[in-house]
Design a protein around this motif. Structure first.
Motif, PDB file in Angstrom:
ATOM      1  N   ASP A 180       0.919  -1.254   0.030  1.00  0.00           N
ATOM      2  CA  ASP A 180       0.068  -0.053   0.138  1.00  0.00           C
ATOM      3  C   ASP A 180       0.724   1.187  -0.017  1.00  0.00           C
ATOM      4  OD1 ASP A 180      -2.009  -1.479  -0.142  1.00  0.00           O
ATOM      5  OD2 ASP A 180      -2.808  -0.996   2.101  1.00  0.00           O
ATOM      6  N   ASP A 181       1.850   1.258   0.686  1.00  0.00           N
ATOM      7  CA  ASP A 181       2.759   2.497   1.004  1.00  0.00           C
ATOM      8  C   ASP A 181       3.645   2.853  -0.211  1.00  0.00           C
ATOM      9  OD1 ASP A 181       3.841   0.291   1.620  1.00  0.00           O
ATOM     10  OD2 ASP A 181       5.461   1.311   2.851  1.00  0.00           O
ATOM     11  N   GLN A 182       4.026   1.565  -0.960  1.00  0.00           N
ATOM     12  CA  GLN A 182       4.655   1.609  -2.257  1.00  0.00           C
ATOM     13  C   GLN A 182       3.928   2.084  -3.299  1.00  0.00           C
ATOM     14  OE1 GLN A 182       6.172  -2.396  -2.237  1.00  0.00           O
ATOM     15  NE2 GLN A 182       8.065  -1.775  -1.259  1.00  0.00           N
ATOM     16  N   ARG A 183       2.453   1.637  -3.510  1.00  0.00           N
ATOM     17  CA  ARG A 183       1.484   1.967  -4.210  1.00  0.00           C
ATOM     18  C   ARG A 183       1.285   3.388  -4.284  1.00  0.00           C
ATOM     19  NH1 ARG A 183      -1.388   4.130  -7.064  1.00  0.00           N
ATOM     20  NH2 ARG A 183      -3.276   3.337  -8.376  1.00  0.00           N
ATOM     21  N   ARG A 184       1.414   4.294  -2.995  1.00  0.00           N
ATOM     22  CA  ARG A 184       1.345   5.688  -3.038  1.00  0.00           C
ATOM     23  C   ARG A 184       2.695   6.370  -3.678  1.00  0.00           C
ATOM     24  NH1 ARG A 184      -1.509   4.406   1.332  1.00  0.00           N
ATOM     25  NH2 ARG A 184       0.194   4.272   2.993  1.00  0.00           N
ATOM     26  N   ALA A 185       3.775   5.678  -3.252  1.00  0.00           N
ATOM     27  CA  ALA A 185       5.003   6.415  -3.954  1.00  0.00           C
ATOM     28  C   ALA A 185       5.137   6.211  -5.360  1.00  0.00           C
ATOM     29  CB  ALA A 185       6.314   5.551  -3.084  1.00  0.00           C
ATOM     30  N   ALA A 186       4.499   5.085  -5.778  1.00  0.00           N
ATOM     31  CA  ALA A 186       4.497   4.745  -7.227  1.00  0.00           C
ATOM     32  C   ALA A 186       3.990   5.651  -8.070  1.00  0.00           C
ATOM     33  CB  ALA A 186       3.975   3.499  -7.665  1.00  0.00           C
ATOM     34  N   LEU A 187       2.936   6.669  -7.534  1.00  0.00           N
ATOM     35  CA  LEU A 187       2.257   7.655  -8.034  1.00  0.00           C
ATOM     36  C   LEU A 187       3.048   8.832  -8.332  1.00  0.00           C
ATOM     37  CD1 LEU A 187      -0.606   8.109  -8.806  1.00  0.00           C
ATOM     38  CD2 LEU A 187      -1.003   8.989  -6.813  1.00  0.00           C
ATOM     39  N   SER A 188       4.256   8.909  -7.688  1.00  0.00           N
ATOM     40  CA  SER A 188       5.021  10.062  -8.014  1.00  0.00           C
ATOM     41  C   SER A 188       5.654  10.004  -9.485  1.00  0.00           C
ATOM     42  CB  SER A 188       6.194   9.901  -7.069  1.00  0.00           C
ATOM     43  OG  SER A 188       7.083   9.002  -7.250  1.00  0.00           O
ATOM     44  N   LEU A 189       5.636   8.870 -10.030  1.00  0.00           N
ATOM     45  CA  LEU A 189       6.068   8.745 -11.553  1.00  0.00           C
ATOM     46  C   LEU A 189       5.282   9.670 -12.355  1.00  0.00           C
ATOM     47  CD1 LEU A 189       7.385   6.139  -9.982  1.00  0.00           C
ATOM     48  CD2 LEU A 189       7.778   5.344 -12.414  1.00  0.00           C
ATOM     49  N   SER A 190       4.193   9.241 -12.409  1.00  0.00           N
ATOM     50  CA  SER A 190       3.223   9.942 -13.392  1.00  0.00           C
ATOM     51  C   SER A 190       2.955  11.325 -12.898  1.00  0.00           C
ATOM     52  CB  SER A 190       1.910   9.304 -13.367  1.00  0.00           C
ATOM     53  OG  SER A 190       1.120   8.994 -12.228  1.00  0.00           O
ATOM     54  N   GLN A 191       3.001  11.584 -11.571  1.00  0.00           N
ATOM     55  CA  GLN A 191       2.985  12.984 -11.176  1.00  0.00           C
ATOM     56  C   GLN A 191       4.120  13.861 -11.689  1.00  0.00           C
ATOM     57  OE1 GLN A 191       2.806  12.472  -7.000  1.00  0.00           O
ATOM     58  NE2 GLN A 191       0.430  12.608  -6.711  1.00  0.00           N
ATOM     59  N   ALA A 192       5.404  13.107 -11.624  1.00  0.00           N
ATOM     60  CA  ALA A 192       6.686  14.007 -11.999  1.00  0.00           C
ATOM     61  C   ALA A 192       6.455  14.447 -13.547  1.00  0.00           C
ATOM     62  CB  ALA A 192       7.614  13.184 -11.710  1.00  0.00           C
ATOM     63  N   LEU A 193       5.793  13.409 -14.293  1.00  0.00           N
ATOM     64  CA  LEU A 193       5.743  13.588 -15.652  1.00  0.00           C
ATOM     65  C   LEU A 193       4.876  14.585 -15.936  1.00  0.00           C
ATOM     66  CD1 LEU A 193       6.078   9.756 -16.752  1.00  0.00           C
ATOM     67  CD2 LEU A 193       7.562  11.506 -17.358  1.00  0.00           C
ATOM     68  N   GLN A 194       3.574  14.769 -15.207  1.00  0.00           N
ATOM     69  CA  GLN A 194       2.759  15.585 -15.443  1.00  0.00           C
ATOM     70  C   GLN A 194       3.113  17.059 -15.305  1.00  0.00           C
ATOM     71  OE1 GLN A 194      -0.547  13.769 -13.224  1.00  0.00           O
ATOM     72  NE2 GLN A 194      -1.189  12.695 -14.984  1.00  0.00           N
ATOM     73  N   GLN A 195       3.876  17.124 -13.892  1.00  0.00           N
ATOM     74  CA  GLN A 195       4.353  18.278 -13.712  1.00  0.00           C
ATOM     75  C   GLN A 195       5.619  18.726 -14.705  1.00  0.00           C
ATOM     76  OE1 GLN A 195       5.981  17.625  -9.682  1.00  0.00           O
ATOM     77  NE2 GLN A 195       3.876  17.171  -8.634  1.00  0.00           N
ATOM     78  N   SER A 196       6.269  17.919 -15.285  1.00  0.00           N
ATOM     79  CA  SER A 196       6.924  18.306 -16.162  1.00  0.00           C
ATOM     80  C   SER A 196       6.274  18.964 -17.535  1.00  0.00           C
ATOM     81  CB  SER A 196       8.115  17.224 -16.737  1.00  0.00           C
ATOM     82  OG  SER A 196       8.758  16.651 -15.513  1.00  0.00           O
ATOM     83  N   GLN A 197       5.319  18.294 -17.696  1.00  0.00           N
ATOM     84  CA  GLN A 197       4.637  18.648 -19.119  1.00  0.00           C
ATOM     85  C   GLN A 197       3.952  20.140 -18.625  1.00  0.00           C
ATOM     86  OE1 GLN A 197       1.256  15.798 -19.431  1.00  0.00           O
ATOM     87  NE2 GLN A 197       2.239  15.065 -21.312  1.00  0.00           N
ATOM     88  N   ALA A 198       3.654  20.504 -17.233  1.00  0.00           N
ATOM     89  CA  ALA A 198       3.041  21.635 -16.917  1.00  0.00           C
ATOM     90  C   ALA A 198       4.134  22.681 -17.096  1.00  0.00           C
ATOM     91  CB  ALA A 198       2.571  21.502 -15.444  1.00  0.00           C
TER      92      ALA A 198
END
Ligand code: AMP
Length: 268
Positions: A180-198
């Motif tokens: 569960d805790d790793q699943r939350r951390a795994a979200l950082s990948l797509s978040q970082a990509l979206q932030q980069s797009q922004a």
């Protein structure tokens, strides 16, 4: 298969390693739309795993996979075994050169040799007109396009967009490894990509700064270790220093011991 070809029916092919999810099924639906016959392969290819990687642990559930593949209209599910694919005496490999050396090729030096070899074998067995690959594995997609051109396969390669969970995590059979805790951390990948797009959309052009911000975001989560974060030319996969034309941002991150990859387009 020979008879189907003689009847001039077109064949679409989706190679997979099984433990199917919506990402795989989306590729099958694309294939279903574009050809008369849809062939799916399910084979966990030992040649693309190095010793110490997760070949043995890789999740498998053949009955569920067969049901899922059938549910989207697959005509033939091809499930070879190691004796068939790598019979005793096997020794001929297909080795991508430059395209296979960067990105995932750095930490997984035999990976793309394994992929290119098994895909070559599968193409020769299935002999499809069209083969569908996911953009999720972007470097693989570029290498397969190159392989088809270099070896004159005459197969049309169709790219399917990355299918994500509702919160943005790219679907992957390996997500099953995450606690569960790793699943939350795994979200950082797509978040970082979206932030980069922004960042790019707001005018940032410096690839180094975009990568640094993405690295900060991902490493702010527990249990993450960045393997690579790059911004590359979408075709050559060469690093870009300036995002002044269409680019791909790609990354690989270990969350705990699970290695995850993701990528997105930057710019237009
Ligand atoms: P695999 O079973 O991981 O070897 O993947 C088989 C095919 O499915 C490859 O072409 C992958 O790029 C594709 N694929 C895997 N995950 C996704 C996803 N989330 N969205 C779209 N395609 C995917």
């Amino acid at each position: 298969m020979h008879q189907l070809r003689c009847e001039a029916r077109t064949i679409a092919f989706v190679p997979t390693m099984g433990y199917l999810h919506e990402g795989h099924l989306s590729l099958m639906r694309l294939g279903r739309e574009q050809a008369d016959i849809l062939v799916v392969s399910i084979y966990v290819n030992p040649a693309q795993f190095a010793p110490g990687e997760d070949f043995e642990a890789y999740p498998r559930d053949m009955q569920r996979d067969l049901d899922l593949a059938t549910s989207v209209g697959t005509d033939i599910v091809f499930t070879p075994d190691d004796d068939m694919m790598y019979a005793e005496g096997f020794q001929t490999y297909v080795h991508p050169e430059r395209l296979g050396k960067g990105l995932c090729g750095i930490s997984r030096p035999i990976f793309f040799r394994g992929v290119a070899t098994v895909v070559t074998k599968l193409f020769n067995i299935v002999r499809p007109d069209i083969a569908i690959f996911g953009e999720k594995d972007y470097q693989q997609l570029v290498i397969i396009r190159r392989l088809v051109a270099d070896f004159n396969f005459g197969i049309e390669i169709v790219a399917g967009p990355t299918v994500r969970e509702a919160d943005g995590l790219a679907m992957s059979s390996r997500n099953a490894y995450l606690h569960d805790d790793q699943r939350r951390a795994a979200l950082s990948l797509s978040q970082a990509l979206q932030q980069s797009q922004a960042l790019v959309n707001s005018g940032e052009r410096d690839a180094g700064k975009i990568i640094a911000a993405a690295t900060r975001h991902i490493t702010s989560f527990d249990q993450t270790t960045v393997d690579y974060i790059v911004i590359v030319d979408p075709e050559t996969l060469e690093d870009l220093t300036l995002v002044d034309r269409p680019a791909r941002m790609a990354l690989a991150v270990k969350v705990g011991s699970t290695r995850l990859i993701d990528n997105m387009v930057l710019g237009n």
